[in-house]
Design a protein around this motif. Structure first.
Motif, PDB file in Angstrom:
ATOM      1  N   ARG A 177       0.823  -1.210   0.000  1.00 37.64           N
ATOM      2  CA  ARG A 177       0.000   0.000   0.000  1.00 37.64           C
ATOM      3  C   ARG A 177       0.857   1.260   0.000  1.00 37.64           C
ATOM      4  O   ARG A 177       0.659   2.170  -0.821  1.00 37.64           O
ATOM      5  CB  ARG A 177      -0.918  -0.004   1.207  1.00 37.64           C
ATOM      6  N   HIS A 178       1.835   1.318   0.908  1.00 41.76           N
ATOM      7  CA  HIS A 178       2.618   2.544   1.047  1.00 41.76           C
ATOM      8  C   HIS A 178       3.577   2.751  -0.121  1.00 41.76           C
ATOM      9  O   HIS A 178       3.790   3.906  -0.552  1.00 41.76           O
ATOM     10  CB  HIS A 178       3.377   2.527   2.375  1.00 41.76           C
ATOM     11  N   MET A 179       4.152   1.707  -0.681  1.00 45.37           N
ATOM     12  CA  MET A 179       5.031   1.893  -1.838  1.00 45.37           C
ATOM     13  C   MET A 179       4.231   2.295  -3.072  1.00 45.37           C
ATOM     14  O   MET A 179       4.700   3.088  -3.900  1.00 45.37           O
ATOM     15  CB  MET A 179       5.837   0.629  -2.101  1.00 45.37           C
ATOM     16  N   MET A 180       3.016   1.785  -3.203  1.00 50.29           N
ATOM     17  CA  MET A 180       2.174   2.222  -4.315  1.00 50.29           C
ATOM     18  C   MET A 180       1.810   3.694  -4.165  1.00 50.29           C
ATOM     19  O   MET A 180       1.821   4.462  -5.145  1.00 50.29           O
ATOM     20  CB  MET A 180       0.911   1.366  -4.387  1.00 50.29           C
ATOM     21  N   LEU A 181       1.502   4.128  -2.940  1.00 48.21           N
ATOM     22  CA  LEU A 181       1.191   5.535  -2.703  1.00 48.21           C
ATOM     23  C   LEU A 181       2.421   6.415  -2.949  1.00 48.21           C
ATOM     24  O   LEU A 181       2.307   7.525  -3.491  1.00 48.21           O
ATOM     25  CB  LEU A 181       0.689   5.720  -1.271  1.00 48.21           C
ATOM     26  N   ALA A 182       3.608   5.937  -2.543  1.00 53.51           N
ATOM     27  CA  ALA A 182       4.837   6.703  -2.773  1.00 53.51           C
ATOM     28  C   ALA A 182       5.093   6.863  -4.266  1.00 53.51           C
ATOM     29  O   ALA A 182       5.413   7.966  -4.749  1.00 53.51           O
ATOM     30  CB  ALA A 182       6.022   6.011  -2.103  1.00 53.51           C
ATOM     31  N   TYR A 183       4.945   5.783  -5.026  1.00 51.22           N
ATOM     32  CA  TYR A 183       5.190   5.860  -6.468  1.00 51.22           C
ATOM     33  C   TYR A 183       4.098   6.664  -7.179  1.00 51.22           C
ATOM     34  O   TYR A 183       4.372   7.370  -8.159  1.00 51.22           O
ATOM     35  CB  TYR A 183       5.287   4.454  -7.056  1.00 51.22           C
ATOM     36  N   ALA A 184       2.864   6.564  -6.711  1.00 45.85           N
ATOM     37  CA  ALA A 184       1.800   7.388  -7.294  1.00 45.85           C
ATOM     38  C   ALA A 184       2.088   8.869  -7.045  1.00 45.85           C
ATOM     39  O   ALA A 184       1.866   9.722  -7.927  1.00 45.85           O
ATOM     40  CB  ALA A 184       0.450   6.997  -6.705  1.00 45.85           C
ATOM     41  N   SER A 185       2.601   9.193  -5.860  1.00 47.46           N
ATOM     42  CA  SER A 185       2.992  10.574  -5.563  1.00 47.46           C
ATOM     43  C   SER A 185       4.113  11.024  -6.492  1.00 47.46           C
ATOM     44  O   SER A 185       4.120  12.169  -6.965  1.00 47.46           O
ATOM     45  CB  SER A 185       3.453  10.687  -4.103  1.00 47.46           C
ATOM     46  N   ALA A 186       5.059  10.128  -6.757  1.00 47.79           N
ATOM     47  CA  ALA A 186       6.136  10.456  -7.694  1.00 47.79           C
ATOM     48  C   ALA A 186       5.577  10.696  -9.098  1.00 47.79           C
ATOM     49  O   ALA A 186       6.052  11.586  -9.822  1.00 47.79           O
ATOM     50  CB  ALA A 186       7.174   9.335  -7.715  1.00 47.79           C
ATOM     51  N   GLY A 187       4.561   9.930  -9.476  1.00 48.22           N
ATOM     52  CA  GLY A 187       3.929  10.143 -10.776  1.00 48.22           C
ATOM     53  C   GLY A 187       3.312  11.522 -10.884  1.00 48.22           C
ATOM     54  O   GLY A 187       3.461  12.211 -11.911  1.00 48.22           O
ATOM     55  N   LEU A 188       2.635  11.953  -9.828  1.00 50.67           N
ATOM     56  CA  LEU A 188       2.062  13.304  -9.824  1.00 50.67           C
ATOM     57  C   LEU A 188       3.157  14.366  -9.834  1.00 50.67           C
ATOM     58  O   LEU A 188       3.001  15.424 -10.458  1.00 50.67           O
ATOM     59  CB  LEU A 188       1.164  13.470  -8.599  1.00 50.67           C
ATOM     60  N   ALA A 189       4.269  14.104  -9.133  1.00 46.16           N
ATOM     61  CA  ALA A 189       5.398  15.045  -9.148  1.00 46.16           C
ATOM     62  C   ALA A 189       5.972  15.179 -10.552  1.00 46.16           C
ATOM     63  O   ALA A 189       6.338  16.279 -10.989  1.00 46.16           O
ATOM     64  CB  ALA A 189       6.471  14.578  -8.176  1.00 46.16           C
ATOM     65  N   VAL A 190       6.041  14.080 -11.280  1.00 45.94           N
ATOM     66  CA  VAL A 190       6.560  14.102 -12.653  1.00 45.94           C
ATOM     67  C   VAL A 190       5.587  14.831 -13.577  1.00 45.94           C
ATOM     68  O   VAL A 190       6.001  15.500 -14.529  1.00 45.94           O
ATOM     69  CB  VAL A 190       6.827  12.661 -13.138  1.00 45.94           C
ATOM     70  N   PRO A 241       7.285  -3.874  -7.609  1.00 46.27           N
ATOM     71  CA  PRO A 241       6.695  -3.860  -8.956  1.00 46.27           C
ATOM     72  C   PRO A 241       5.329  -3.174  -9.020  1.00 46.27           C
ATOM     73  O   PRO A 241       5.024  -2.492 -10.006  1.00 46.27           O
ATOM     74  CB  PRO A 241       6.589  -5.355  -9.315  1.00 46.27           C
ATOM     75  N   LEU A 242       4.505  -3.318  -7.983  1.00 46.74           N
ATOM     76  CA  LEU A 242       3.204  -2.644  -7.997  1.00 46.74           C
ATOM     77  C   LEU A 242       3.380  -1.129  -7.831  1.00 46.74           C
ATOM     78  O   LEU A 242       2.566  -0.344  -8.334  1.00 46.74           O
ATOM     79  CB  LEU A 242       2.300  -3.204  -6.902  1.00 46.74           C
ATOM     80  N   GLY A 243       4.415  -0.717  -7.116  1.00 46.11           N
ATOM     81  CA  GLY A 243       4.727   0.701  -7.018  1.00 46.11           C
ATOM     82  C   GLY A 243       5.118   1.272  -8.373  1.00 46.11           C
ATOM     83  O   GLY A 243       4.638   2.340  -8.783  1.00 46.11           O
ATOM     84  N   LEU A 244       5.991   0.555  -9.083  1.00 46.65           N
ATOM     85  CA  LEU A 244       6.389   0.987 -10.424  1.00 46.65           C
ATOM     86  C   LEU A 244       5.190   1.048 -11.359  1.00 46.65           C
ATOM     87  O   LEU A 244       5.077   1.963 -12.185  1.00 46.65           O
ATOM     88  CB  LEU A 244       7.449   0.029 -10.972  1.00 46.65           C
ATOM     89  N   LEU A 245       4.277   0.099 -11.209  1.00 46.83           N
ATOM     90  CA  LEU A 245       3.054   0.100 -12.029  1.00 46.83           C
ATOM     91  C   LEU A 245       2.198   1.321 -11.711  1.00 46.83           C
ATOM     92  O   LEU A 245       1.655   1.975 -12.620  1.00 46.83           O
ATOM     93  CB  LEU A 245       2.266  -1.188 -11.786  1.00 46.83           C
ATOM     94  N   ALA A 246       2.063   1.643 -10.423  1.00 49.36           N
ATOM     95  CA  ALA A 246       1.283   2.819 -10.025  1.00 49.36           C
ATOM     96  C   ALA A 246       1.881   4.086 -10.625  1.00 49.36           C
ATOM     97  O   ALA A 246       1.154   4.968 -11.118  1.00 49.36           O
ATOM     98  CB  ALA A 246       1.230   2.919  -8.498  1.00 49.36           C
ATOM     99  N   PHE A 247       3.206   4.189 -10.601  1.00 54.74           N
ATOM    100  CA  PHE A 247       3.864   5.349 -11.210  1.00 54.74           C
ATOM    101  C   PHE A 247       3.553   5.433 -12.700  1.00 54.74           C
ATOM    102  O   PHE A 247       3.212   6.508 -13.231  1.00 54.74           O
ATOM    103  CB  PHE A 247       5.373   5.272 -11.002  1.00 54.74           C
ATOM    104  N   ALA A 248       3.673   4.302 -13.385  1.00 53.27           N
ATOM    105  CA  ALA A 248       3.445   4.287 -14.828  1.00 53.27           C
ATOM    106  C   ALA A 248       2.012   4.691 -15.166  1.00 53.27           C
ATOM    107  O   ALA A 248       1.771   5.456 -16.110  1.00 53.27           O
ATOM    108  CB  ALA A 248       3.754   2.903 -15.389  1.00 53.27           C
TER     109      ALA A 248
END
Length: 572
Positions: free
Chosen positions: A167-180, A215-222
């Protein structure tokens, strides 16, 4: 989502923080014009995109512009669509951002530290810190980058520590996606490098590395970041890649945009100033803070941002804004640690500031927290901030002919007294808790004073007053000598052509960023031959240079607004 159960009091505090920051940062926002050179670019782009119904591709001057990703423009377009095109509507998304940042600071620290007083003071200190106050009043991408970087910092730490990892790594990567989507590749590259450095230096176990590259974090970012970039490439091809990634990212990192301002010591001076009035407590925590994993994590973030941007060729005061996140948390921990040290008479490093029940949310504590020396640690930076602000406003007003110096002097004197009174009271009756609250009150008064005093001074950075004086027809041509003011296009709705003395002398930055209409002096002279409906705007500092050109033979000085001189065609 809450690893720490939130109570009714937590929700009340979140609401109170949000309301406080909305009021504090929205107060008098309608008095501030859109300024050059950055704010006007964002505002005009949003207007231009609405006019062309371009909801995917950023535009300015009726052409595509790949300076920044889409997120900030979407916010401005939404605000303009809902409330109409106005200066306040342009600032509204960023006022909301200030409130969201304060609320997220409370939420993140309540989640990690599990104590309400620390979370509360993190939010209060953030809302009253100098650089946060300055940048959160501006129309910039940095406020939302700050918000999403907070998400990366909090959620990544929880994930790396093994708390609800997926949960938390997906949220971290999703936040990175919004930052990008807000700032570009740096929204992922910078936090990525910091997290890699932290794991490499302080964890070094296979499990933590696996969590970091979940991997789910990377997917959330993508899923969050890539659709817009893919669509932009499909529509614009290599033009988007070359200008957005090439010029505005790679070139900016390797070739200075403003070489004359690339002082090596810039960020070393900016760091302590940006944290005023709380710098003393930051230093206290850096010296006496408990060297646990959380301290190391915050220090890695703070130093990582600092080092990263010191290595960049282009330097802006906004670049190290993200440093405030870890350092303001350390600052609030310094206050809790200092209070615990004085109250319990134990060494500072033995005071536990994480996962401990607070004595009181607002520190209604007995007199054991008296200390003259520690009191000065809290109060002196606040006195310094008041002095810098008052002197800065006074000196700034001296350059503005339209500012009434006598009235401003009276207002500044009264304001200075109101700011200093709480600090003097805390100085006479030393008590750490009283001093902290006195600094917060004094700083709040100071910021209200600045919001009242700054608009006439800020006018020089905008062309709102100039635009109000112009009687324009659809056929009127406007030219700006050497400098360029995008705000003039925003306020008048007319195209403005920049006059450049020598186009061949343009740098790679000039050629890449000058997407506005541009003419040489010779071409401008040809364009105005026989014309009777045009204005040439000349900054006062370039008046002598302009009078030496052949353009001056066709024009006569009309009037002056602020530091801009208006020339019109000579009478025939």
């Amino acid at each position: 989502m809450f690893a720490t159960p939130f109570t009714r009091r937590d929700y009340l505090y979140l609401a109170a923080i949000g309301i406080w920051l909305l009021f504090a940062y929205g107060l008098f926002a309608w008095n501030f014009p859109i300024t050059d050179t950055v704010e006007s670019n964002y505002a005009l782009s949003a207007v231009n995109m609405l006019q062309h119904q371009s909801y995917l591709s950023p535009m300015i001057y009726d052409q595509y512009w790949y300076d920044k990703p889409i997120f900030t423009y979407w916010l401005l377009m939404t605000s303009f669509s809902l409330f109409g095109i106005s200066d306040f509507a342009a600032r509204l998304p960023f006022i909301l951002c200030a409130a969201l940042n304060g609320m997220f600071m409370y939420y993140g620290m309540r989640l990690i530290a599990k104590r309400r007083d620390l979370a509360l003071w993190c939010a209060i200190m953030l809302g009253t810190s100098l650089e946060f106050w300055y940048i959160s009043h501006a129309i910039l991408t940095d406020g939302y980058l700050f918000l999403f970087t907070q998400g990366i910092l909090y959620f990544a730490y929880l994930g790396l520590r093994g708390r609800h990892v997926t949960r938390h790594m997906m949220l971290a990567y999703a936040s990175a996606g919004l930052a990008v989507l807000t700032k570009g590749p740096v929204g992922l590259i910078l936090p990525g490098l910091i997290l890699i450095a932290y794991v490499a230096l302080f964890q070094r176990d296979t499990l933590t590395w696996q969590r970091l590259f979940h991997p789910l974090g990377l997917l959330a970012f993508a899923l969050v970041a890539l659709p817009w970039y893919i669509l932009m490439y499909s529509y614009h091809g290599m033009a988007f890649i070359e200008e957005f990634l090439g010029l505005h990212n790679v070139v900016r990192a390797t070739i200075p945009e403003h070489p004359e301002q690339n002082w090596w010591f810039m960020y070393f001076v900016l760091w302590p100033v940006s944290l005023l009035p709380w710098t003393g407590l930051t230093i206290y925590e850096l010296i006496y803070g408990e060297r646990n994993s959380w301290f190391k994590y915050l220090l890695t973030w703070g130093l990582g941002v600092f080092i990263f941007y010191n290595l960049m060729a282009t330097k802006y005061i906004t670049y190290t804004f993200l440093c405030i996140i870890p350092f303001i948390i350390l600052t609030a921990q310094g206050y809790i640690r200092l209070k615990g040290h004085l109250l319990r008479n134990i060494p500072p490093r033995e005071v536990k500031v994480i996962a401990m029940a607070p004595d009181s949310d607002f520190c209604w504590l007995p007199q054991q927290t008296k200390s003259y020396s520690k009191n000065l640690l809290v109060l002196l930076p606040a006195f310094l901030l008041v002095a810098i602000a008052i002197i800065g406003v006074w000196l700034g007003s001296r350059t503005q002919p339209d500012v009434d110096s006598s009235q401003l002097s009276i207002a500044l004197s009264i304001g200075a007294v109101l700011c200093v009174l709480p600090l003097l009271y805390a100085l006479i009756r030393p008590h750490i808790c009283r001093s902290i609250k006195a600094v917060a009150i004094s700083t709040s008064i100071l910021y209200v004073l600045l919001l009242c005093a700054l608009p006439p001074i800020v006018d020089d950075a905008s062309t709102e007053k100039l635009a109000d004086t112009l009687a324009l027809r659809p056929t009127t041509q406007m030219y700006y000598y050497r400098d360029y003011r995008t705000s003039l296009v925003y306020y008048t709705g007319h195209s403005v052509t920049q006059i450049i003395p020598d186009p061949d002398a343009e740098t790679i930055w000039d050629k890449g960023k000058n997407v506005m209409p541009v003419l040489s002096e010779a071409d401008t002279e040809k364009a105005i031959q026989g014309q009777r409906d045009y204005f040439i705007f000349v900054p006062k500092k370039y008046k002598d240079d302009f009078l030496k050109t052949s353009l001056s033979q066709h024009t006569t000085e009309f009037y002056q607004v602020e530091n801009i001189i208006v020339f019109k065609p000579k009478a025939q």
